[in-house]
Motif scaffolding. Structure first.
Motif, mmCIF file in Angstrom:
data_model
loop_
_atom_site.group_PDB
_atom_site.id
_atom_site.type_symbol
_atom_site.label_atom_id
_atom_site.label_comp_id
_atom_site.label_asym_id
_atom_site.label_seq_id
_atom_site.Cartn_x
_atom_site.Cartn_y
_atom_site.Cartn_z
ATOM 1 N N ALA A 117 0.672 -1.198 0.031
ATOM 2 C CA ALA A 117 -0.025 -0.013 -0.089
ATOM 3 C C ALA A 117 0.708 1.214 -0.143
ATOM 4 O O ALA A 117 1.965 1.209 0.470
ATOM 5 C CB ALA A 117 -0.857 -0.093 1.342
ATOM 6 N N PRO A 118 0.485 2.195 -0.747
ATOM 7 C CA PRO A 118 1.292 3.471 -0.604
ATOM 8 C C PRO A 118 1.656 3.902 0.769
ATOM 9 O O PRO A 118 0.724 4.123 1.592
ATOM 10 C CB PRO A 118 0.342 4.452 -1.431
ATOM 11 N N GLU A 119 2.996 4.505 0.922
ATOM 12 C CA GLU A 119 3.176 5.023 2.088
ATOM 13 C C GLU A 119 3.712 6.359 2.040
ATOM 14 O O GLU A 119 4.904 6.432 1.824
ATOM 15 C CB GLU A 119 4.213 4.416 3.083
ATOM 16 N N PRO A 120 2.831 7.236 1.654
ATOM 17 C CA PRO A 120 3.426 8.740 1.534
ATOM 18 C C PRO A 120 4.356 9.348 2.390
ATOM 19 O O PRO A 120 4.330 9.118 3.617
ATOM 20 C CB PRO A 120 2.128 9.394 1.420
ATOM 21 N N ARG A 121 5.532 10.033 2.156
ATOM 22 C CA ARG A 121 6.565 10.525 2.886
ATOM 23 C C ARG A 121 6.831 11.980 2.437
ATOM 24 O O ARG A 121 6.390 12.277 1.235
ATOM 25 C CB ARG A 121 7.948 9.826 2.674
ATOM 26 N N THR A 122 7.719 12.692 3.333
ATOM 27 C CA THR A 122 8.004 14.024 3.027
ATOM 28 C C THR A 122 9.373 14.259 3.068
ATOM 29 O O THR A 122 10.254 13.399 3.824
ATOM 30 C CB THR A 122 7.194 15.299 3.815
ATOM 31 N N PHE A 130 9.099 12.036 -15.288
ATOM 32 C CA PHE A 130 8.799 11.535 -16.478
ATOM 33 C C PHE A 130 8.521 10.039 -16.723
ATOM 34 O O PHE A 130 9.475 9.391 -16.575
ATOM 35 C CB PHE A 130 9.686 12.189 -17.731
ATOM 36 N N VAL A 131 7.284 9.757 -17.344
ATOM 37 C CA VAL A 131 7.212 8.148 -17.475
ATOM 38 C C VAL A 131 7.517 8.008 -18.717
ATOM 39 O O VAL A 131 7.171 8.570 -19.798
ATOM 40 C CB VAL A 131 5.744 7.952 -17.296
ATOM 41 N N LEU A 132 8.431 6.869 -18.895
ATOM 42 C CA LEU A 132 9.101 6.280 -20.077
ATOM 43 C C LEU A 132 7.893 4.946 -20.526
ATOM 44 O O LEU A 132 7.652 5.027 -21.770
ATOM 45 C CB LEU A 132 10.467 5.724 -20.027
ATOM 46 N N SER A 133 7.780 4.388 -19.752
ATOM 47 C CA SER A 133 6.759 3.092 -20.140
ATOM 48 C C SER A 133 6.169 2.704 -18.827
ATOM 49 O O SER A 133 6.474 2.877 -17.695
ATOM 50 C CB SER A 133 7.716 1.993 -20.670
ATOM 51 N N GLY A 134 4.976 2.185 -19.071
ATOM 52 C CA GLY A 134 4.295 1.625 -17.970
ATOM 53 C C GLY A 134 3.314 2.529 -17.619
ATOM 54 O O GLY A 134 2.894 3.920 -18.070
ATOM 55 N N ARG A 135 2.530 2.351 -16.360
ATOM 56 C CA ARG A 135 1.777 3.402 -15.818
ATOM 57 C C ARG A 135 2.009 3.799 -14.452
ATOM 58 O O ARG A 135 2.005 2.885 -13.497
ATOM 59 C CB ARG A 135 0.196 2.935 -15.936
ATOM 60 N N LEU A 136 2.138 4.883 -14.004
ATOM 61 C CA LEU A 136 2.848 5.292 -12.596
ATOM 62 C C LEU A 136 1.585 5.896 -11.847
ATOM 63 O O LEU A 136 1.067 6.955 -12.350
ATOM 64 C CB LEU A 136 4.043 6.360 -12.792
ATOM 65 N N ARG A 137 1.353 5.526 -10.856
ATOM 66 C CA ARG A 137 0.402 6.015 -9.744
ATOM 67 C C ARG A 137 1.405 6.830 -8.942
ATOM 68 O O ARG A 137 2.243 6.624 -8.256
ATOM 69 C CB ARG A 137 -0.065 4.817 -8.939
ATOM 70 N N LEU A 138 0.528 7.956 -8.819
ATOM 71 C CA LEU A 138 1.434 9.263 -7.902
ATOM 72 C C LEU A 138 0.333 9.727 -6.887
ATOM 73 O O LEU A 138 -0.772 10.125 -7.336
ATOM 74 C CB LEU A 138 1.830 10.342 -8.773
ATOM 75 N N VAL A 139 0.621 9.338 -5.725
ATOM 76 C CA VAL A 139 -0.078 9.891 -4.607
ATOM 77 C C VAL A 139 0.687 11.185 -4.136
ATOM 78 O O VAL A 139 1.878 10.871 -3.448
ATOM 79 C CB VAL A 139 -0.477 8.619 -3.463
ATOM 80 N N LEU A 140 -0.192 12.611 -4.034
ATOM 81 C CA LEU A 140 0.559 13.340 -3.861
ATOM 82 C C LEU A 140 -0.699 14.277 -2.925
ATOM 83 O O LEU A 140 -1.609 14.830 -3.240
ATOM 84 C CB LEU A 140 1.014 14.280 -4.820
ATOM 85 N N GLY A 141 -0.488 14.419 -1.711
ATOM 86 C CA GLY A 141 -1.485 14.922 -0.798
ATOM 87 C C GLY A 141 -2.483 14.364 -0.884
ATOM 88 O O GLY A 141 -2.810 13.110 -0.951
ATOM 89 N N GLU A 142 -3.692 15.166 -1.354
ATOM 90 C CA GLU A 142 -5.112 14.526 -1.425
ATOM 91 C C GLU A 142 -5.381 14.056 -2.748
ATOM 92 O O GLU A 142 -6.421 13.557 -3.439
ATOM 93 C CB GLU A 142 -6.142 15.469 -1.354
ATOM 94 N N HIS A 143 -4.174 14.048 -3.813
ATOM 95 C CA HIS A 143 -4.299 13.658 -5.119
ATOM 96 C C HIS A 143 -3.836 12.263 -5.294
ATOM 97 O O HIS A 143 -2.828 12.003 -4.647
ATOM 98 C CB HIS A 143 -3.607 14.561 -6.022
ATOM 99 N N VAL A 159 5.265 17.999 0.429
ATOM 100 C CA VAL A 159 3.936 17.528 0.487
ATOM 101 C C VAL A 159 4.040 16.031 0.430
ATOM 102 O O VAL A 159 4.665 15.419 -0.272
ATOM 103 C CB VAL A 159 3.205 17.928 -0.954
ATOM 104 N N PRO A 160 3.233 15.227 1.521
ATOM 105 C CA PRO A 160 3.145 13.872 1.513
ATOM 106 C C PRO A 160 3.130 13.223 -0.046
ATOM 107 O O PRO A 160 2.161 13.539 -0.627
ATOM 108 C CB PRO A 160 2.450 13.392 2.389
ATOM 109 N N HIS A 161 3.913 12.375 -0.251
ATOM 110 C CA HIS A 161 3.974 11.705 -1.658
ATOM 111 C C HIS A 161 4.474 10.407 -1.645
ATOM 112 O O HIS A 161 5.244 9.962 -0.802
ATOM 113 C CB HIS A 161 4.738 12.469 -2.734
ATOM 114 N N TRP A 162 4.012 9.726 -2.753
ATOM 115 C CA TRP A 162 4.260 8.278 -3.114
ATOM 116 C C TRP A 162 4.093 7.919 -4.461
ATOM 117 O O TRP A 162 3.096 8.471 -5.057
ATOM 118 C CB TRP A 162 3.526 7.214 -2.132
ATOM 119 N N PHE A 163 5.129 7.144 -5.199
ATOM 120 C CA PHE A 163 4.677 6.501 -6.585
ATOM 121 C C PHE A 163 5.359 5.419 -6.798
ATOM 122 O O PHE A 163 6.227 4.907 -6.067
ATOM 123 C CB PHE A 163 5.228 7.639 -7.408
#
Length: 194
Positions: A117-122, A130-143, A159-163
């Protein structure tokens, strides 16, 4: 350039000045007349008893009609290709794309699929992805967004983030740019466990 490298380059200036002057058939007195630099100063420069400075080297370069690099013997430009070894941390692989320590750093990353599970950090800094291939999930604050190949994101890392790869998808390959604080967080730091 280290102090030792600088001293070595400067030590070679005197003999180079003497060689260039003699190749041109100039005397110390003649060079003094053209440059306005005293004969004794020119002699001390050539013998290495006087440290060269731009104030002295520029008129000499003009008088001999040579580039300043020729007098100083500027070091050759090194091979620009970056051949750093990959770094593996926490299941992710990072390829450093910059050689100089400190300042802005660039990495190519390969992030395998994970059930974590995502563990956002700061941390201090700013990051660009920049995504070269695949699909990147980015959790950034409430986004919580998904980026596809060719898409980019930038954000303040305070801002708390995880990708990572989008759930149920394969690995993601991306480029990342960040400052020293981001490098420490993503490449060197061990994650904290609650």
């Amino acid at each position: 350039m280290s102090d030792d490298d600088m001293d070595e380059v400067l030590a070679e200036v005197g003999p180079r000045l003497r060689r260039i002057r003699k190749e041109r058939g100039a005397t110390l007195a003649g060079l003094s007349e053209v440059t306005g630099i005293s004969v004794s100063t020119l002699s001390r420069l050539e013998s290495g008893l006087r440290r060269p400075s731009l104030e002295l080297l520029l008129p000499i370069a003009r008088a001999h009609e040579v580039a300043l690099d020729e007098l100083v013997g500027a070091p050759a430009v090194r091979d620009p290709r970056v051949r750093a070894e990959p770094i593996r941390r926490h299941g992710r692989t990072y390829w450093p794309l910059t050689r100089q320590p400190g300042g802005l750093q660039a990495f190519k990353m390969l992030i395998p699929p994970s059930a974590e599970a995502p563990e956002p950090r700061t941390h201090e800094g700013y990051e660009w992805l920049f995504v070269l291939s695949g699909r990147l999930r980015l959790v950034l604050g409430e986004h919580d967004v998904v980026l596809g190949a060719g898409e980019a994101a930038e954000f303040d890392t305070r801002v708390p983030h995880w990708f990572g790869p989008e759930e149920g998808q394969g690995p993601v390959e991306c480029l990342s740019l960040f400052g020293p604080q981001g490098e420490r967080m993503h490449v060197r730091a061990r994650p904290k466990r609650s």
